[in-house]
Scaffold this motif. Structure first.
Motif, PDB file in Angstrom:
ATOM      1  N   UNK A 154      -4.634   0.683  -5.308  1.00 12.39           N
ATOM      2  CA  UNK A 154      -4.948   2.036  -5.771  1.00 12.39           C
ATOM      3  C   UNK A 154      -6.216   2.557  -5.108  1.00 12.39           C
ATOM      4  N   UNK A 155      -6.964   1.636  -4.479  1.00 16.59           N
ATOM      5  CA  UNK A 155      -8.197   1.948  -3.748  1.00 16.59           C
ATOM      6  C   UNK A 155      -9.299   2.475  -4.659  1.00 16.59           C
ATOM      7  N   UNK A 156      -9.159   2.236  -5.958  1.00 17.16           N
ATOM      8  CA  UNK A 156     -10.192   2.652  -6.910  1.00 17.16           C
ATOM      9  C   UNK A 156     -10.640   1.503  -7.803  1.00 17.16           C
ATOM     10  N   UNK A 157      -9.943   0.383  -7.752  1.00 18.89           N
ATOM     11  CA  UNK A 157     -10.241  -0.758  -8.622  1.00 18.89           C
ATOM     12  C   UNK A 157     -10.975  -1.822  -7.802  1.00 18.89           C
ATOM     13  N   UNK A 158     -12.294  -1.839  -7.904  1.00 20.99           N
ATOM     14  CA  UNK A 158     -13.085  -2.764  -7.102  1.00 20.99           C
ATOM     15  C   UNK A 158     -12.969  -4.203  -7.607  1.00 20.99           C
ATOM     16  N   UNK A 159     -12.663  -4.372  -8.889  1.00 21.35           N
ATOM     17  CA  UNK A 159     -12.511  -5.727  -9.408  1.00 21.35           C
ATOM     18  C   UNK A 159     -11.296  -6.406  -8.784  1.00 21.35           C
ATOM     19  N   UNK A 167       4.308   5.582  -5.576  1.00 22.67           N
ATOM     20  CA  UNK A 167       4.339   5.718  -7.032  1.00 22.67           C
ATOM     21  C   UNK A 167       3.361   6.786  -7.508  1.00 22.67           C
ATOM     22  N   UNK A 168       2.190   6.823  -6.897  1.00 25.34           N
ATOM     23  CA  UNK A 168       1.197   7.825  -7.296  1.00 25.34           C
ATOM     24  C   UNK A 168       1.748   9.233  -7.104  1.00 25.34           C
ATOM     25  N   UNK A 169       2.540   9.425  -6.056  1.00 28.79           N
ATOM     26  CA  UNK A 169       3.076  10.751  -5.754  1.00 28.79           C
ATOM     27  C   UNK A 169       4.455  10.993  -6.362  1.00 28.79           C
ATOM     28  N   UNK A 170       5.216   9.925  -6.611  1.00 28.26           N
ATOM     29  CA  UNK A 170       6.544  10.046  -7.220  1.00 28.26           C
ATOM     30  C   UNK A 170       6.658   9.026  -8.348  1.00 28.26           C
ATOM     31  N   UNK A 192       0.835  -1.205   0.000  1.00 23.98           N
ATOM     32  CA  UNK A 192       0.000   0.000   0.000  1.00 23.98           C
ATOM     33  C   UNK A 192       0.869   1.253   0.000  1.00 23.98           C
ATOM     34  N   UNK A 193       1.926   1.249   0.812  1.00 26.23           N
ATOM     35  CA  UNK A 193       2.829   2.400   0.863  1.00 26.23           C
ATOM     36  C   UNK A 193       3.563   2.580  -0.460  1.00 26.23           C
TER      37      UNK A 193
END
Length: 274
Positions: A215-220, A126-129, A120-121
């Motif tokens: 990513x906490x957006x991919x429910x699949x 990656x999302x931020x850097x 998760x970290x």
């Protein structure tokens, strides 16, 4: 097929996958670790068998349905190589891949919480850097070429094993016990996993994955990950192997956490995990 139906199928697929992984101990890390450290090729053979059956099944579905895949977005070659290398280092440190961390947590290994927290970290990092974010259209090639290469790989493994003393006897073979309670041979796990994946692709027209759940957006991906956790628990309970095991000392936890961070970051650089 509606989104709700696909999520339901993914949850079921995750449960079945977690069960098969737990009973057969089918593991990407073991396939690489045993090869280089112990010269044991049984798990490597099982993984090659899984790839061979899956690619063959996917190519057959494509041929039967007449679907022409012209290309799809993905990482550049540099991104795929860098992501794979980062993920591989993290996988070795963590002692499991991302899917393995879920089903092992289901069988009671609390140490996997550090791995998942690290993933998760790493995903957040990656999302931020971001690194090597350039996207390209992936060129496709004849899947039967991959089938041929995998067959050659299996033949090479068989030839090597004939020249070596028997190793890997700790892995289960065929036993006259209940198919649920007895440990499964990794080759059996590979065959069952391939059948599950090809059947899922035939029913839904898509595959599955787990790393995008962070990513906490991919429910699949989250549905499949939850299924892995449940499947690992069911496999351990039915096999009378469920036991809550503590996370271990501080140093091992830090190493697993670092491994998880690298896996989470590498999975995003390379657009996927194992």
């Amino acid at each position: 097929m509606t989104t709700q139906h696909i999520l339901g199928w993914l949850l079921i697929a995750g449960v079945l996958s977690g069960f098969v992984f737990q009973r057969s101990r089918l593991c990407f890390v073991s396939a690489l670790r045993d090869l280089f450290l112990f010269r044991a090729l049984r798990m490597t053979r099982a993984m090659l068998l899984l790839f061979l059956l899956t690619v063959t099944g996917g190519a057959t579905l494509q041929a039967v349905r007449g679907v022409l895949v012209e290309g799809f977005p993905g990482p550049t070659p540099a991104g795929a190589l860098a992501g794979g290398a980062i993920f591989a280092v993290g996988m070795v440190l963590a002692g499991s891949c991302i899917a393995g961390a879920f089903w092992r947590l289901g069988e009671g290994q609390l140490s996997q919480l550090a791995v998942l927290a690290g993933v998760l970290a790493g995903t957040w990092l990656y999302v931020n850097l971001p690194f090597l974010t350039t996207v390209t259209v992936q060129e496709t090639f004849n899947a039967w070429i991959a089938v041929g290469l995998l067959l050659l790989g299996l033949m090479a493994v068989a030839a090597w094993e004939r020249r070596q003393p028997r190793v890997g006897e700790e892995l289960p073979g065929a036993r006259r016990l209940s198919w649920v309670r007895a440990p499964w041979a990794p080759e059996l796990g590979a065959v069952v996993m391939a059948v599950l994946l090809v059947t899922f692709m035939a029913l839904t027209g898509t595959g599955w994955g787990v790393s995008r759940a962070f990513l906490l957006t991919d429910f699949s991906a989250a549905a499949y990950a939850g299924g892995l956790l449940i499947g690992g628990f069911l496999g351990a309970r039915l096999g009378r192997e469920f036991r809550v095991r503590g996370p271990g000392g501080r140093a091992p936890m830090v190493i697993r956490l670092l491994g998880g961070v690298l896996m989470g970051y590498g999975a995003r650089v390379g657009w996927g995990c194992t």
